[in-house]
Every structure is written in structure tokens, then in C-alpha cells.
Enzyme design. Sequence first.
Site, PDB file in Angstrom:
ATOM      1  N   ASP A  43     -30.572 -11.829   3.215  1.00  0.00           N
ATOM      2  CA  ASP A  43     -31.349 -11.119   4.246  1.00  0.00           C
ATOM      3  C   ASP A  43     -31.433  -9.612   3.990  1.00  0.00           C
ATOM      4  O   ASP A  43     -31.989  -8.867   4.790  1.00  0.00           O
ATOM      5  CB  ASP A  43     -30.755 -11.381   5.637  1.00  0.00           C
ATOM      6  CG  ASP A  43     -29.323 -10.869   5.781  1.00  0.00           C
ATOM      7  OD1 ASP A  43     -28.800 -10.260   4.817  1.00  0.00           O
ATOM      8  OD2 ASP A  43     -28.720 -11.086   6.855  1.00  0.00           O
ATOM      9  N   LYS A 198     -44.742  29.952 -13.393  1.00  0.00           N
ATOM     10  CA  LYS A 198     -45.379  28.642 -13.267  1.00  0.00           C
ATOM     11  C   LYS A 198     -46.353  28.624 -12.108  1.00  0.00           C
ATOM     12  O   LYS A 198     -46.081  29.175 -11.045  1.00  0.00           O
ATOM     13  CB  LYS A 198     -44.315  27.553 -13.066  1.00  0.00           C
ATOM     14  CG  LYS A 198     -44.892  26.151 -12.881  1.00  0.00           C
ATOM     15  CD  LYS A 198     -43.806  25.103 -12.747  1.00  0.00           C
ATOM     16  CE  LYS A 198     -43.121  25.146 -11.399  1.00  0.00           C
ATOM     17  NZ  LYS A 198     -42.183  24.020 -11.221  1.00  0.00           N
ATOM     18  N   ASP A 225     -33.358  23.703 -17.803  1.00  0.00           N
ATOM     19  CA  ASP A 225     -33.742  23.484 -16.409  1.00  0.00           C
ATOM     20  C   ASP A 225     -32.698  22.621 -15.729  1.00  0.00           C
ATOM     21  O   ASP A 225     -31.887  21.957 -16.400  1.00  0.00           O
ATOM     22  CB  ASP A 225     -35.116  22.821 -16.325  1.00  0.00           C
ATOM     23  CG  ASP A 225     -35.867  23.187 -15.052  1.00  0.00           C
ATOM     24  OD1 ASP A 225     -35.288  23.883 -14.192  1.00  0.00           O
ATOM     25  OD2 ASP A 225     -37.026  22.782 -14.912  1.00  0.00           O
TER      26      ASP A 225
END
Length: 303
Positions: A43, A198, A225
Amino acid sequence: MSSKTTESGPLLLALPGAESLAAAIAAGCGGETAGVTTHRFPDGESLVRLESSVAGRHVVLTAYLHEPDAKLLPLLFAADTARELGATRVTLVAPYLPYMRQDMRFRPGEAVTSHTFAAVVSAHVDALLTIDPHLHRIASLDAIYPIRARALRAAPAMADWLRHEVPLPLLVGPDSESAQWVEGVAALVGAPWTVLDKQRFGDHDVAVAFREVPDWRGRTPVLLDDIVSTGRTLAAAARALIAAGAAAPLCVGVHALCNSDAEQALRAAGVTRLVTCDTVPHPTNAIPVAPLLAAALADLEAS
């Protein structure tokens, strides 16, 4: 709950998939390890069982929390069971901490999920150790985690890898958000660094540009990064570097939240190699973080 430390040291209970990480941390801090068994019923509900006695122990739940939705409930069940069965305190070690990006309501009606996730976790554990969470508009974990929460930096481990693998690096951050990681690693390695600007036009559409063109003569560009996800930002940065005359770069990231598409995008952009810390299991893992976590856990154990 008492914060008294037991003489036997911490008991690291590994959630499924984190067994090797727990063993490496335990070896570094004098702890013991045991497992946490989970079972999914037809379930959709979960059964959780601790595979060791925890009475009188400092229990350290060790978990990889990328793709966190299915992992959160078993983690909370394990934490509450440890408390119920007599653990003196419960610490969560999660090298990658999810739900940190949505730290404000960007559009009307959005959930500020970083706050909700912090409240839920803090209600079930006494302390948290993680590595380089995505702190952008939040100054520190203390701002949203009322428990003892410590954010470790991967910079020493990344710097150690670079010292052995890249003799003369030039560290490059693909955007302004990466400056904190780039500067920290550069200071440890003794290498020059710069960051790019960016512009994001969508989830998969970004452009980058140099603030100033660095002197990379004789150096290997290393794009650095914290999170590698789609790879589009790093790929755009790689193309900009190569177009400006630099050697083909390699990429070093903290958290590898990427798939094969990201790796293909990086290779197509000219990236020679992608290397990540093992905060998230991935084929690119080459930088172990267990020593950092073991040292921090030993400090916590002594306090």
C-alpha cells in the site's frame, strides 16, 4: 533529552545506501556501525527497524538525502524510534542537505520549502552535520534550523585532490554564487581564481561572460561549483573559456545531482573530466568527505 556522551562512542546507524559512508566515518571517529532496515508495503507505507540496541547511545543516523521525498519518512521513523528506545541523543549526518534552494516565495502561493523541511527535521533530531548546503539568501543554517546544525566546507578535501591531480590550476567559478567555494579552495591551493557572470533564461538556457579575462598561460582551468545538476551552466562556462583561448577545462563539484545528460553536455562543451565529492553517490565521485564528517562528529561527541 540529555546531551551526555557515552563512553562507548557514537553508534552510526546507516539508512539504506549509506552503509559505506557510515563505516568510513566510524573508522575515523572511533564509532560503531549498524543498519536500518526498511520495507515498503504494497500500500506504499514503510516499515523501519533499527538493527542494534540504542539504549544509552549517541545515535548518528547517516543518510544520503538526494531525491529526498521518499527518504524523509523512513528517516523520521528511525529518529523517533531511536529516541523511544533510549538513545541519549540523535544526530543526523546528511552530506547533502536538500530543500535549500527555495528559501523565499518567488511567486505568490509558493511554499518556502527550506523552512518547512528545517522545521520537520529539527523536530526529530538533536543535531545536524552536512556539507556545503546551498546558502544563498540564508546567512547560516542557524537561521532556519533551531537545533545544533553545522555546515562543513568541502574546500579542504577539494584542495587536497587538486594538489595531487592538477599541478598548476586556475580556478574558475561559473557564476557569482560560486565565488565562496572558489575563493576558499583557491586560498588553500595557492592558485589564482576568477568568477564569471551568468544570465539564466530558463532551466536549460544560460549564458556566461568574463568580468575580466584572466591570465591562464601554463595553467589548467578548473571549473568549480557546489551543485552539478543539468550541467548547462558549467558547459556554458567551458565554452567561454575555450573560445577565449584557454585549455580545455575540467570540472570539480561538491554535490553530483546530475544525470547522463549533464555529463554529455559537459563533454560536448569540451570538458575533459567531471570530478565530484561523494556527498551524493555518483560515478564521478573521487573526493571522499568521510574524514571531514568524522572530525566534526568527534568534536560533537566531545562537547
